[in-house]
Design an enzyme around this catalytic site. Structure first.
Site, short mmCIF file in Angstrom:
data_model
loop_
_atom_site.label_atom_id
_atom_site.label_comp_id
_atom_site.label_asym_id
_atom_site.label_seq_id
_atom_site.Cartn_x
_atom_site.Cartn_y
_atom_site.Cartn_z
N HIS A 27 67.23 -2.55 -3.45
CA HIS A 27 65.81 -2.90 -3.31
C HIS A 27 65.04 -1.69 -2.85
CE1 HIS A 27 66.15 -3.08 1.04
NE2 HIS A 27 67.12 -3.97 0.95
N HIS A 66 66.29 0.77 -0.12
CA HIS A 66 67.31 1.77 -0.52
C HIS A 66 66.66 2.90 -1.30
CE1 HIS A 66 69.63 -2.19 -0.58
NE2 HIS A 66 70.04 -1.56 0.52
N CYS A 85 79.14 -8.84 14.06
CA CYS A 85 78.23 -9.33 13.01
C CYS A 85 78.82 -8.99 11.65
CB CYS A 85 76.84 -8.72 13.13
SG CYS A 85 75.80 -9.18 11.72
N CYS A 97 76.36 -6.87 9.39
CA CYS A 97 76.27 -5.45 9.72
C CYS A 97 77.62 -4.77 9.59
CB CYS A 97 75.84 -5.22 11.17
SG CYS A 97 74.20 -5.76 11.62
N CYS A 136 72.59 -11.57 16.25
CA CYS A 136 72.43 -10.21 15.74
C CYS A 136 70.93 -9.93 15.68
CB CYS A 136 73.04 -10.08 14.35
SG CYS A 136 72.51 -8.56 13.53
N HIS A 155 69.99 -9.40 11.79
CA HIS A 155 70.12 -10.50 10.82
C HIS A 155 69.75 -11.87 11.40
CE1 HIS A 155 72.59 -7.33 8.92
NE2 HIS A 155 71.97 -7.79 7.86
N LYS A 201 61.41 -6.70 8.23
CA LYS A 201 62.13 -5.70 7.47
C LYS A 201 62.45 -6.27 6.10
CE LYS A 201 66.48 -3.36 6.97
NZ LYS A 201 67.91 -3.56 7.03
N LYS A 208 67.65 -7.83 1.58
CA LYS A 208 68.11 -8.86 0.65
C LYS A 208 68.45 -10.14 1.41
CE LYS A 208 69.33 -9.95 -3.56
NZ LYS A 208 68.50 -9.79 -4.73
N1 MSP Z 1 76.77 1.27 4.05
C1 MSP Z 1 76.00 1.51 5.21
C2 MSP Z 1 75.68 2.99 5.34
C3 MSP Z 1 76.86 3.90 5.37
S1 MSP Z 1 76.38 5.56 5.45
C4 MSP Z 1 77.78 6.40 5.75
C5 MSP Z 1 74.71 0.73 5.13
N2 MSP Z 1 74.31 0.34 3.91
S2 MSP Z 1 72.97 -0.46 3.58
O1 MSP Z 1 73.06 -0.82 2.19
O2 MSP Z 1 72.76 -1.50 4.50
O3 MSP Z 1 71.84 0.59 3.68
C6 MSP Z 1 71.20 0.88 4.89
C7 MSP Z 1 70.19 1.95 4.63
O4 MSP Z 1 69.34 1.56 3.54
C8 MSP Z 1 69.23 2.16 5.78
O5 MSP Z 1 69.73 3.05 6.76
C9 MSP Z 1 68.07 2.77 5.04
O6 MSP Z 1 68.35 4.10 4.73
C10 MSP Z 1 68.01 1.95 3.78
N3 MSP Z 1 67.20 0.74 3.95
C11 MSP Z 1 67.59 -0.54 3.74
N4 MSP Z 1 66.52 -1.36 3.94
C12 MSP Z 1 65.44 -0.64 4.29
C13 MSP Z 1 64.10 -0.93 4.59
N5 MSP Z 1 63.61 -2.16 4.55
N6 MSP Z 1 63.29 0.10 4.91
C14 MSP Z 1 63.74 1.39 4.94
N7 MSP Z 1 64.99 1.69 4.66
C15 MSP Z 1 65.88 0.72 4.33
O7 MSP Z 1 74.09 0.54 6.15
#
Ligand code: MSP
Length: 502
Positions: free
Chosen positions: A20, A23, A128, A131, A146, A149, A298, A301
Protein backbone atom coordinates in the site's frame (compact mmCIF):
# COMPACT_ATOMS: atom_id res chain seq x y z
CA UNK A 1 33.62 0.37 0.90
CA UNK A 2 34.38 2.25 -2.31
CA UNK A 3 35.49 5.89 -2.03
CA UNK A 4 32.50 7.23 -3.87
CA UNK A 5 29.95 4.59 -2.96
CA UNK A 6 26.47 5.23 -1.60
CA UNK A 7 24.38 2.31 -0.37
CA UNK A 8 20.76 3.06 0.56
CA UNK A 9 18.10 0.60 1.69
CA UNK A 10 14.38 0.45 2.48
CA UNK A 11 12.81 -1.90 5.00
CA UNK A 12 12.00 -5.23 3.45
CA UNK A 13 8.23 -5.53 3.49
CA UNK A 14 6.12 -8.33 4.89
CA UNK A 15 4.35 -10.39 2.27
CA UNK A 16 1.27 -11.15 4.38
CA UNK A 17 -0.59 -8.53 2.34
CA UNK A 18 -0.29 -6.47 -0.82
CA UNK A 19 1.72 -3.25 -0.96
CA UNK A 20 0.00 0.00 0.00
CA UNK A 21 1.01 3.62 -0.12
CA UNK A 22 2.88 3.41 3.20
CA UNK A 23 5.31 0.94 1.66
CA UNK A 24 5.55 2.99 -1.51
CA UNK A 25 6.36 6.05 0.63
CA UNK A 26 9.54 4.66 2.23
CA UNK A 27 10.61 3.24 -1.11
CA UNK A 28 10.06 6.51 -2.95
CA UNK A 29 11.98 8.35 -0.22
CA UNK A 30 14.97 6.06 -0.66
CA UNK A 31 14.63 6.53 -4.41
CA UNK A 32 14.73 10.32 -4.12
CA UNK A 33 18.02 9.99 -2.24
CA UNK A 34 19.42 7.37 -4.65
CA UNK A 35 18.62 9.55 -7.67
CA UNK A 36 20.02 12.64 -6.00
CA UNK A 37 23.28 10.86 -5.15
CA UNK A 38 23.59 9.56 -8.71
CA UNK A 39 23.31 13.17 -9.86
CA UNK A 40 26.23 13.92 -7.57
CA UNK A 41 28.25 11.23 -9.30
CA UNK A 42 28.11 8.67 -6.48
CA UNK A 43 28.41 4.95 -7.15
CA UNK A 44 24.92 4.12 -5.85
CA UNK A 45 23.49 0.80 -4.79
CA UNK A 46 19.83 0.87 -3.83
CA UNK A 47 18.20 -2.15 -2.22
CA UNK A 48 14.61 -2.99 -1.44
CA UNK A 49 12.75 -6.29 -1.12
CA UNK A 50 10.47 -8.51 0.90
CA UNK A 51 10.59 -10.12 4.32
CA UNK A 52 8.99 -13.50 3.83
CA UNK A 53 9.35 -15.53 7.02
CA UNK A 54 7.70 -15.41 10.42
CA UNK A 55 4.38 -15.71 12.09
CA UNK A 56 2.45 -12.94 10.28
CA UNK A 57 3.02 -14.72 6.97
CA UNK A 58 2.40 -18.16 8.43
CA UNK A 59 -0.97 -17.13 9.85
CA UNK A 60 -2.06 -15.16 6.78
CA UNK A 61 -1.28 -18.16 4.57
CA UNK A 62 -3.21 -20.46 6.88
CA UNK A 63 -6.19 -18.12 6.75
CA UNK A 64 -6.15 -18.18 2.96
CA UNK A 65 -5.53 -21.92 2.74
CA UNK A 66 -2.27 -21.61 0.81
CA UNK A 67 1.31 -22.41 1.77
CA UNK A 68 3.44 -19.58 3.14
CA UNK A 69 5.69 -19.84 0.09
CA UNK A 70 2.71 -19.47 -2.26
CA UNK A 71 1.52 -16.42 -0.41
CA UNK A 72 5.05 -15.02 -0.38
CA UNK A 73 5.47 -15.58 -4.12
CA UNK A 74 2.18 -13.91 -4.91
CA UNK A 75 2.68 -10.83 -2.79
CA UNK A 76 6.42 -10.44 -3.41
CA UNK A 77 5.56 -10.23 -7.11
CA UNK A 78 3.17 -7.35 -6.33
CA UNK A 79 5.87 -5.48 -4.43
CA UNK A 80 8.32 -6.06 -7.24
CA UNK A 81 5.80 -4.85 -9.82
CA UNK A 82 5.17 -1.70 -7.82
CA UNK A 83 8.76 -0.46 -8.24
CA UNK A 84 8.72 0.58 -11.91
CA UNK A 85 5.21 1.96 -11.44
CA UNK A 86 6.36 4.40 -8.78
CA UNK A 87 9.54 4.96 -10.81
CA UNK A 88 11.78 3.45 -8.20
CA UNK A 89 15.28 2.65 -9.43
CA UNK A 90 16.33 -0.10 -7.05
CA UNK A 91 19.42 -2.00 -8.12
CA UNK A 92 18.22 -5.26 -6.61
CA UNK A 93 15.10 -6.73 -5.02
CA UNK A 94 15.90 -9.17 -2.24
CA UNK A 95 13.51 -11.89 -1.11
CA UNK A 96 14.41 -13.56 2.16
CA UNK A 97 13.12 -16.90 0.93
CA UNK A 98 15.97 -16.85 -1.60
CA UNK A 99 18.31 -19.77 -0.77
CA UNK A 100 21.31 -17.49 -1.30
CA UNK A 101 20.06 -15.22 1.49
CA UNK A 102 19.32 -18.17 3.76
CA UNK A 103 22.80 -19.62 3.31
CA UNK A 104 24.43 -16.35 4.25
CA UNK A 105 22.16 -15.80 7.26
CA UNK A 106 23.16 -19.24 8.57
CA UNK A 107 26.84 -18.38 8.13
CA UNK A 108 26.57 -15.04 9.90
CA UNK A 109 24.43 -16.35 12.75
CA UNK A 110 26.85 -19.24 13.26
CA UNK A 111 29.57 -16.63 13.66
CA UNK A 112 27.46 -14.78 16.25
CA UNK A 113 27.09 -18.10 18.10
CA UNK A 114 30.79 -18.96 17.82
CA UNK A 115 31.70 -15.52 19.12
CA UNK A 116 29.71 -16.26 22.26
CA UNK A 117 26.85 -13.78 21.85
CA UNK A 118 24.06 -16.32 22.18
CA UNK A 119 22.67 -18.13 25.25
CA UNK A 120 19.78 -20.40 26.19
CA UNK A 121 16.92 -19.16 28.34
CA UNK A 122 13.21 -19.06 29.09
CA UNK A 123 11.13 -16.35 27.57
CA UNK A 124 7.99 -15.17 29.21
CA UNK A 125 6.24 -12.12 27.96
CA UNK A 126 3.79 -10.33 25.75
CA UNK A 127 3.85 -11.20 22.08
CA UNK A 128 2.09 -9.46 19.19
CA UNK A 129 1.69 -11.87 16.28
CA UNK A 130 0.99 -9.01 13.88
CA UNK A 131 4.21 -7.16 14.72
CA UNK A 132 6.05 -10.45 15.20
CA UNK A 133 7.47 -8.66 18.22
CA UNK A 134 7.71 -9.21 21.95
CA UNK A 135 6.61 -6.19 23.93
CA UNK A 136 8.16 -5.14 27.21
CA UNK A 137 5.78 -3.94 29.94
CA UNK A 138 6.52 -0.31 29.13
CA UNK A 139 5.61 -0.81 25.47
CA UNK A 140 2.11 -2.17 26.15
CA UNK A 141 -1.06 -0.25 25.36
CA UNK A 142 -3.99 -0.03 27.80
CA UNK A 143 -5.35 -3.47 28.83
CA UNK A 144 -2.24 -5.33 27.62
CA UNK A 145 -2.81 -4.41 24.01
CA UNK A 146 -0.47 -3.84 21.10
CA UNK A 147 -0.25 -0.04 20.72
CA UNK A 148 0.05 -0.40 16.93
CA UNK A 149 -2.55 -3.05 16.13
CA UNK A 150 -4.85 -2.40 19.09
CA UNK A 151 -5.33 -6.11 19.71
CA UNK A 152 -5.15 -7.86 23.05
CA UNK A 153 -1.87 -9.65 23.56
CA UNK A 154 -1.29 -13.06 25.06
CA UNK A 155 1.47 -13.85 27.49
CA UNK A 156 3.76 -16.55 26.17
CA UNK A 157 6.35 -18.72 27.86
CA UNK A 158 8.86 -20.78 25.98
CA UNK A 159 12.37 -22.12 25.85
CA UNK A 160 14.44 -19.94 23.58
CA UNK A 161 17.83 -18.95 22.40
CA UNK A 162 18.72 -15.39 23.26
CA UNK A 163 20.91 -12.81 21.62
CA UNK A 164 22.98 -11.15 24.35
CA UNK A 165 21.95 -7.60 23.57
CA UNK A 166 22.54 -6.48 27.15
CA UNK A 167 26.27 -7.07 26.68
CA UNK A 168 26.35 -4.24 24.13
CA UNK A 169 24.90 -1.57 26.43
CA UNK A 170 28.11 0.46 26.81
CA UNK A 171 29.14 0.05 23.19
CA UNK A 172 25.75 1.29 22.00
CA UNK A 173 25.84 4.28 24.32
CA UNK A 174 29.32 5.03 22.97
CA UNK A 175 28.10 4.79 19.37
CA UNK A 176 25.41 7.41 19.93
CA UNK A 177 27.85 9.70 21.73
CA UNK A 178 30.46 9.48 19.00
CA UNK A 179 28.02 9.81 16.13
CA UNK A 180 25.33 12.33 16.99
CA UNK A 181 23.70 11.95 13.58
CA UNK A 182 23.65 8.15 13.49
CA UNK A 183 19.86 8.41 13.60
CA UNK A 184 18.00 11.35 12.06
CA UNK A 185 15.86 13.30 12.82
CA UNK A 186 17.25 14.14 16.22
CA UNK A 187 14.07 13.41 18.19
CA UNK A 188 14.18 9.83 16.93
CA UNK A 189 17.81 9.59 17.92
CA UNK A 190 16.82 10.73 21.39
CA UNK A 191 14.19 8.01 21.53
CA UNK A 192 16.76 5.38 20.65
CA UNK A 193 19.18 6.74 23.24
CA UNK A 194 16.44 6.77 25.90
CA UNK A 195 15.59 3.18 25.07
CA UNK A 196 19.22 2.14 25.43
CA UNK A 197 19.73 4.14 28.64
CA UNK A 198 16.59 2.52 30.06
CA UNK A 199 18.65 -0.68 30.24
CA UNK A 200 18.89 -3.35 27.58
CA UNK A 201 17.61 -6.88 28.02
CA UNK A 202 18.68 -9.86 25.96
CA UNK A 203 16.33 -10.57 23.08
CA UNK A 204 14.75 -13.78 21.97
CA UNK A 205 16.50 -15.17 18.93
CA UNK A 206 14.41 -18.24 18.19
CA UNK A 207 10.96 -19.72 18.59
CA UNK A 208 10.33 -23.42 19.03
CA UNK A 209 6.71 -23.14 17.86
CA UNK A 210 7.39 -21.32 14.62
CA UNK A 211 7.38 -23.40 11.47
CA UNK A 212 7.92 -20.82 8.74
CA UNK A 213 11.41 -19.62 9.56
CA UNK A 214 15.07 -20.47 9.18
CA UNK A 215 16.44 -23.25 11.39
CA UNK A 216 19.20 -22.16 13.77
CA UNK A 217 22.42 -23.58 12.38
CA UNK A 218 23.50 -24.90 15.82
CA UNK A 219 20.04 -26.10 16.92
CA UNK A 220 17.85 -26.87 13.90
CA UNK A 221 14.86 -27.74 16.13
CA UNK A 222 14.45 -24.03 16.74
CA UNK A 223 13.47 -21.51 14.10
CA UNK A 224 15.06 -18.11 13.89
CA UNK A 225 13.05 -15.15 15.07
CA UNK A 226 12.21 -13.37 11.82
CA UNK A 227 13.88 -10.07 12.70
CA UNK A 228 17.38 -11.57 12.66
CA UNK A 229 16.79 -13.12 9.27
CA UNK A 230 15.26 -9.84 8.06
CA UNK A 231 17.86 -7.35 9.30
CA UNK A 232 20.64 -9.38 7.77
CA UNK A 233 19.20 -8.83 4.29
CA UNK A 234 21.07 -5.54 4.10
CA UNK A 235 24.36 -7.44 4.24
CA UNK A 236 23.50 -10.72 2.51
CA UNK A 237 22.08 -9.05 -0.61
CA UNK A 238 25.48 -7.59 -1.44
CA UNK A 239 26.85 -11.13 -1.63
CA UNK A 240 24.58 -12.28 -4.45
CA UNK A 241 22.87 -9.29 -6.06
CA UNK A 242 25.36 -9.46 -8.93
CA UNK A 243 26.01 -12.88 -10.38
CA UNK A 244 29.59 -13.94 -9.71
CA UNK A 245 30.46 -10.76 -7.86
CA UNK A 246 30.60 -9.89 -4.17
CA UNK A 247 29.66 -6.25 -3.63
CA UNK A 248 30.19 -6.28 0.14
CA UNK A 249 33.61 -4.63 0.02
CA UNK A 250 32.33 -1.99 -2.34
CA UNK A 251 29.18 -0.98 -0.43
CA UNK A 252 29.29 -2.12 3.19
CA UNK A 253 28.80 -0.39 5.61
CA UNK A 254 25.55 1.01 4.24
CA UNK A 255 25.25 4.78 4.02
CA UNK A 256 21.59 4.95 4.89
CA UNK A 257 18.72 2.77 6.07
CA UNK A 258 15.33 4.42 5.47
CA UNK A 259 12.30 3.32 7.52
CA UNK A 260 9.34 4.50 9.59
CA UNK A 261 9.37 4.93 13.34
CA UNK A 262 7.67 1.56 13.98
CA UNK A 263 10.88 -0.36 13.40
CA UNK A 264 13.30 2.11 14.98
CA UNK A 265 14.18 -0.14 17.91
CA UNK A 266 15.20 -3.07 15.71
CA UNK A 267 17.44 -0.91 13.55
CA UNK A 268 18.78 1.60 16.03
CA UNK A 269 19.41 -0.78 18.93
CA UNK A 270 19.48 -4.45 17.92
CA UNK A 271 21.01 -4.06 14.46
CA UNK A 272 24.31 -2.39 15.44
CA UNK A 273 24.76 -4.94 18.24
CA UNK A 274 24.09 -7.85 15.89
CA UNK A 275 26.62 -6.49 13.41
CA UNK A 276 29.28 -6.14 16.10
CA UNK A 277 28.49 -9.65 17.27
CA UNK A 278 29.13 -10.86 13.72
CA UNK A 279 32.38 -8.82 13.34
CA UNK A 280 30.76 -6.49 10.83
CA UNK A 281 30.74 -2.70 10.65
CA UNK A 282 27.65 -0.71 11.60
CA UNK A 283 25.89 1.42 8.97
CA UNK A 284 26.58 5.13 8.75
CA UNK A 285 23.12 6.52 9.25
CA UNK A 286 19.41 5.78 9.50
CA UNK A 287 16.60 8.13 8.51
CA UNK A 288 13.35 7.60 10.36
CA UNK A 289 10.13 8.96 8.93
CA UNK A 290 6.64 9.14 10.34
CA UNK A 291 3.41 7.49 9.29
CA UNK A 292 1.16 8.55 6.49
CA UNK A 293 -2.26 8.79 8.05
CA UNK A 294 -5.67 8.64 6.45
CA UNK A 295 -7.86 10.65 8.76
CA UNK A 296 -6.37 10.12 12.19
CA UNK A 297 -5.10 6.59 11.80
CA UNK A 298 -1.96 5.02 10.42
CA UNK A 299 -2.63 3.62 7.03
CA UNK A 300 -2.26 -0.11 7.31
CA UNK A 301 -3.73 -3.16 5.70
CA UNK A 302 -4.81 -4.59 9.03
CA UNK A 303 -6.69 -1.38 9.87
CA UNK A 304 -8.33 -1.42 6.44
CA UNK A 305 -7.80 2.28 5.59
CA UNK A 306 -5.31 2.17 2.77
CA UNK A 307 -4.83 4.44 -0.20
CA UNK A 308 -4.03 2.21 -3.15
CA UNK A 309 -0.90 3.53 -4.84
CA UNK A 310 -1.84 1.84 -8.11
CA UNK A 311 -5.13 3.75 -8.26
CA UNK A 312 -3.57 7.07 -7.29
CA UNK A 313 -0.98 6.67 -10.03
CA UNK A 314 -3.63 5.85 -12.60
CA UNK A 315 -5.25 9.18 -11.93
CA UNK A 316 -2.37 11.53 -11.23
CA UNK A 317 0.80 9.79 -12.39
CA UNK A 318 3.78 8.63 -10.36
CA UNK A 319 5.52 12.01 -10.32
CA UNK A 320 2.51 13.68 -8.77
CA UNK A 321 2.27 10.97 -6.12
CA UNK A 322 5.94 11.31 -5.20
CA UNK A 323 5.66 15.08 -5.11
CA UNK A 324 2.48 15.08 -3.06
CA UNK A 325 3.78 12.69 -0.41
CA UNK A 326 6.97 14.62 0.28
CA UNK A 327 5.36 18.04 -0.03
CA UNK A 328 2.27 17.42 2.07
CA UNK A 329 3.79 15.53 4.98
CA UNK A 330 6.94 16.88 6.55
CA UNK A 331 9.36 13.98 6.16
CA UNK A 332 10.09 12.66 9.64
CA UNK A 333 6.70 13.61 11.08
CA UNK A 334 3.36 11.84 10.87
CA UNK A 335 0.93 13.50 8.52
CA UNK A 336 -2.48 13.10 6.97
CA UNK A 337 -3.02 12.66 3.29
CA UNK A 338 -6.25 12.81 1.36
CA UNK A 339 -7.51 12.69 -2.18
CA UNK A 340 -8.75 16.27 -1.92
CA UNK A 341 -5.36 17.49 -0.70
CA UNK A 342 -3.71 15.61 -3.53
CA UNK A 343 -5.95 17.22 -6.15
CA UNK A 344 -5.34 20.66 -4.66
CA UNK A 345 -1.56 20.45 -4.77
CA UNK A 346 -1.64 18.89 -8.21
CA UNK A 347 -3.51 21.83 -9.58
CA UNK A 348 -2.00 24.76 -7.72
CA UNK A 349 1.60 23.67 -7.46
CA UNK A 350 2.34 21.14 -10.17
CA UNK A 351 0.05 22.34 -12.95
CA UNK A 352 0.08 26.08 -12.20
CA UNK A 353 3.33 26.99 -10.46
CA UNK A 354 5.60 24.62 -12.32
CA UNK A 355 3.86 23.18 -15.39
CA UNK A 356 2.59 26.56 -16.62
CA UNK A 357 5.90 28.23 -15.94
CA UNK A 358 7.68 25.65 -18.10
CA UNK A 359 5.12 25.89 -20.92
CA UNK A 360 5.17 29.67 -20.91
CA UNK A 361 8.94 30.04 -20.88
CA UNK A 362 9.44 27.58 -23.71
CA UNK A 363 6.60 29.06 -25.73
CA UNK A 364 8.07 32.56 -25.39
CA UNK A 365 11.54 31.45 -26.48
CA UNK A 366 9.90 29.74 -29.43
CA UNK A 367 7.77 32.72 -30.35
CA UNK A 368 10.21 35.58 -29.76
CA UNK A 369 13.55 33.95 -30.56
CA UNK A 370 12.69 31.02 -32.84
CA UNK A 371 13.43 28.57 -30.07
CA UNK A 372 17.05 29.64 -29.63
CA UNK A 373 18.03 30.66 -26.10
CA UNK A 374 19.70 34.07 -26.21
CA UNK A 375 23.26 34.44 -24.96
CA UNK A 376 22.99 37.05 -22.21
CA UNK A 377 24.01 38.09 -18.69
CA UNK A 378 22.71 36.59 -15.48
CA UNK A 379 20.14 38.87 -13.82
CA UNK A 380 21.63 40.10 -10.55
CA UNK A 381 18.47 39.90 -8.44
CA UNK A 382 17.62 36.43 -9.68
CA UNK A 383 21.19 35.29 -9.11
CA UNK A 384 20.94 36.44 -5.52
CA UNK A 385 17.88 34.29 -4.92
CA UNK A 386 19.39 31.27 -6.63
CA UNK A 387 22.74 31.61 -4.89
CA UNK A 388 23.68 28.50 -2.91
CA UNK A 389 20.35 26.74 -3.53
CA UNK A 390 21.94 23.55 -4.87
CA UNK A 391 24.29 23.46 -1.89
CA UNK A 392 21.38 23.81 0.52
CA UNK A 393 19.51 20.98 -1.20
CA UNK A 394 22.61 18.80 -0.96
CA UNK A 395 23.04 19.51 2.74
CA UNK A 396 19.37 18.88 3.49
CA UNK A 397 19.29 15.64 1.56
CA UNK A 398 22.45 14.48 3.32
CA UNK A 399 20.30 14.57 6.45
CA UNK A 400 17.33 13.05 4.61
CA UNK A 401 15.29 16.26 4.97
CA UNK A 402 13.22 15.54 1.88
CA UNK A 403 10.48 18.05 2.56
CA UNK A 404 12.77 20.94 3.43
CA UNK A 405 14.89 20.27 0.35
CA UNK A 406 11.78 20.31 -1.82
CA UNK A 407 10.72 23.58 -0.21
CA UNK A 408 14.06 25.14 -1.20
CA UNK A 409 13.40 24.10 -4.80
CA UNK A 410 9.81 25.31 -4.70
CA UNK A 411 11.01 28.72 -3.51
CA UNK A 412 12.95 28.89 -6.78
CA UNK A 413 9.87 27.90 -8.79
CA UNK A 414 7.89 30.68 -7.12
CA UNK A 415 10.74 33.12 -7.63
CA UNK A 416 10.75 32.38 -11.36
CA UNK A 417 7.02 33.01 -11.56
CA UNK A 418 7.55 36.37 -9.87
CA UNK A 419 10.34 37.12 -12.31
CA UNK A 420 7.92 36.57 -15.19
CA UNK A 421 5.41 38.93 -13.59
CA UNK A 422 8.04 41.57 -12.84
CA UNK A 423 9.69 41.58 -16.25
CA UNK A 424 6.58 41.00 -18.39
CA UNK A 425 8.46 39.61 -21.41
CA UNK A 426 5.34 39.81 -23.62
CA UNK A 427 5.44 43.60 -23.23
CA UNK A 428 9.15 43.72 -23.95
CA UNK A 429 8.41 41.72 -27.09
CA UNK A 430 5.56 43.94 -28.29
CA UNK A 431 7.62 46.71 -29.81
CA UNK A 432 11.08 45.24 -29.29
CA UNK A 433 11.98 48.56 -27.62
CA UNK A 434 14.68 46.87 -25.59
CA UNK A 435 15.68 43.62 -27.35
CA UNK A 436 18.68 43.16 -25.09
CA UNK A 437 16.52 43.13 -22.00
CA UNK A 438 14.18 40.60 -23.62
CA UNK A 439 17.21 38.44 -24.42
CA UNK A 440 18.32 38.71 -20.84
CA UNK A 441 14.90 37.88 -19.42
CA UNK A 442 14.44 34.84 -21.65
CA UNK A 443 17.95 33.61 -20.97
CA UNK A 444 17.43 33.91 -17.21
CA UNK A 445 14.08 32.16 -17.33
CA UNK A 446 15.54 29.23 -19.25
CA UNK A 447 18.50 29.07 -16.90
CA UNK A 448 16.25 29.20 -13.86
CA UNK A 449 14.01 26.50 -15.25
CA UNK A 450 17.00 24.31 -16.09
CA UNK A 451 18.63 24.65 -12.67
CA UNK A 452 15.32 24.09 -10.88
CA UNK A 453 14.39 21.10 -13.00
CA UNK A 454 17.75 19.46 -12.35
CA UNK A 455 17.02 19.81 -8.64
CA UNK A 456 13.60 18.24 -9.19
CA UNK A 457 14.94 15.15 -10.98
CA UNK A 458 14.72 12.95 -7.85
CA UNK A 459 11.16 14.04 -7.03
CA UNK A 460 9.69 14.27 -10.54
CA UNK A 461 11.75 11.81 -12.55
CA UNK A 462 9.43 11.60 -15.55
CA UNK A 463 8.44 15.22 -15.92
CA UNK A 464 12.00 16.36 -15.45
CA UNK A 465 13.16 14.06 -18.26
CA UNK A 466 10.58 15.52 -20.64
CA UNK A 467 11.51 19.04 -19.68
CA UNK A 468 15.27 18.56 -19.70
CA UNK A 469 14.99 17.02 -23.17
CA UNK A 470 13.01 20.07 -24.31
CA UNK A 471 15.70 22.27 -22.76
CA UNK A 472 18.40 20.35 -24.67
CA UNK A 473 20.10 19.52 -21.39
CA UNK A 474 22.19 16.39 -21.67
CA UNK A 475 23.83 16.02 -18.28
CA UNK A 476 21.92 15.50 -15.03
CA UNK A 477 24.46 16.99 -12.62
CA UNK A 478 23.23 19.85 -10.41
CA UNK A 479 24.04 23.25 -11.85
CA UNK A 480 24.29 26.90 -10.83
CA UNK A 481 22.36 29.71 -12.48
CA UNK A 482 24.48 31.01 -15.36
CA UNK A 483 26.62 27.90 -15.77
CA UNK A 484 25.24 27.42 -19.28
CA UNK A 485 25.76 30.36 -21.60
CA UNK A 486 22.73 30.04 -23.89
CA UNK A 487 22.63 29.51 -27.64
CA UNK A 488 20.92 26.11 -27.44
CA UNK A 489 17.76 25.30 -29.38
CA UNK A 490 14.82 24.43 -27.13
CA UNK A 491 11.40 22.95 -27.85
CA UNK A 492 7.90 23.67 -26.64
CA UNK A 493 6.35 21.08 -24.29
CA UNK A 494 2.77 19.81 -24.04
CA UNK A 495 1.09 20.52 -20.66
CA UNK A 496 3.22 18.66 -18.10
CA UNK A 497 0.37 18.21 -15.62
CA UNK A 498 -2.84 18.05 -17.65
CA UNK A 499 -6.24 18.57 -16.05
CA UNK A 500 -7.47 15.44 -14.33
CA UNK A 501 -10.91 13.97 -14.84
CA UNK A 502 -12.72 13.72 -11.53
N1 MSP B 1 9.41 -6.69 7.63
C1 MSP B 1 9.55 -5.63 8.55
C2 MSP B 1 10.78 -4.80 8.24
C3 MSP B 1 12.06 -5.54 8.21
S1 MSP B 1 13.39 -4.52 7.77
C4 MSP B 1 14.74 -5.43 8.05
C5 MSP B 1 8.32 -4.74 8.48
N2 MSP B 1 7.59 -4.82 7.35
S2 MSP B 1 6.29 -3.96 7.04
O1 MSP B 1 5.74 -4.50 5.83
O2 MSP B 1 5.43 -3.89 8.16
O3 MSP B 1 6.80 -2.55 6.68
C6 MSP B 1 7.04 -1.58 7.65
C7 MSP B 1 7.56 -0.35 6.96
O4 MSP B 1 6.67 0.02 5.90
C8 MSP B 1 7.59 0.87 7.86
O5 MSP B 1 8.76 0.96 8.63
C9 MSP B 1 7.55 1.95 6.81
O6 MSP B 1 8.80 2.08 6.21
C10 MSP B 1 6.54 1.42 5.81
N3 MSP B 1 5.17 1.78 6.17
C11 MSP B 1 4.13 0.93 6.36
N4 MSP B 1 3.01 1.67 6.61
C12 MSP B 1 3.31 2.98 6.58
C13 MSP B 1 2.57 4.16 6.73
N5 MSP B 1 1.26 4.18 6.94
N6 MSP B 1 3.24 5.33 6.63
C14 MSP B 1 4.58 5.38 6.39
N7 MSP B 1 5.30 4.28 6.25
C15 MSP B 1 4.71 3.06 6.32
O7 MSP B 1 8.10 -4.00 9.40
Amino acid sequence: MGANSYYVTTPIYYVNAEPHLGHAYSTMAADVLARHMRQRGADVFFLTGTDEHGEPIETAAEREGVTPQELADRNAAKFEELMPIIDVTNDFFIRTSDPRHKERVAEIMQRVYDNGWVRRGIWEGWYCPRCADFKTERELGPGNTCPIHEIELVKQREENWFFRLSAFQAQLEGLYEERPDFVVPEFRRNEAVAFIKGGLEDVSLSRPSLKWGLPLPWDPEQRMYVWFDALLNYVTALGFAREGEDLTGRYWPADLHVMAKDILKFHAVIWPALLWAADLEVPKRMAIHGFLLMGEKKMSKSLGNVLDPFEAIDRFGADALRFYCFREVSFGQDGSISTAGFEGRYETELANDYGNLASRVLAMVDRYRDGVVPVAQVDATLAEDFEGAAGRVRELLDRAELTQALEVVWTLVRRLNRFVEETRPWELARDEADPERLDEVLYNLVEGLRVTTLLLVPYLPRTSETLLAALAEEGRALAELGSREGGQKVERVPPLFPKIES
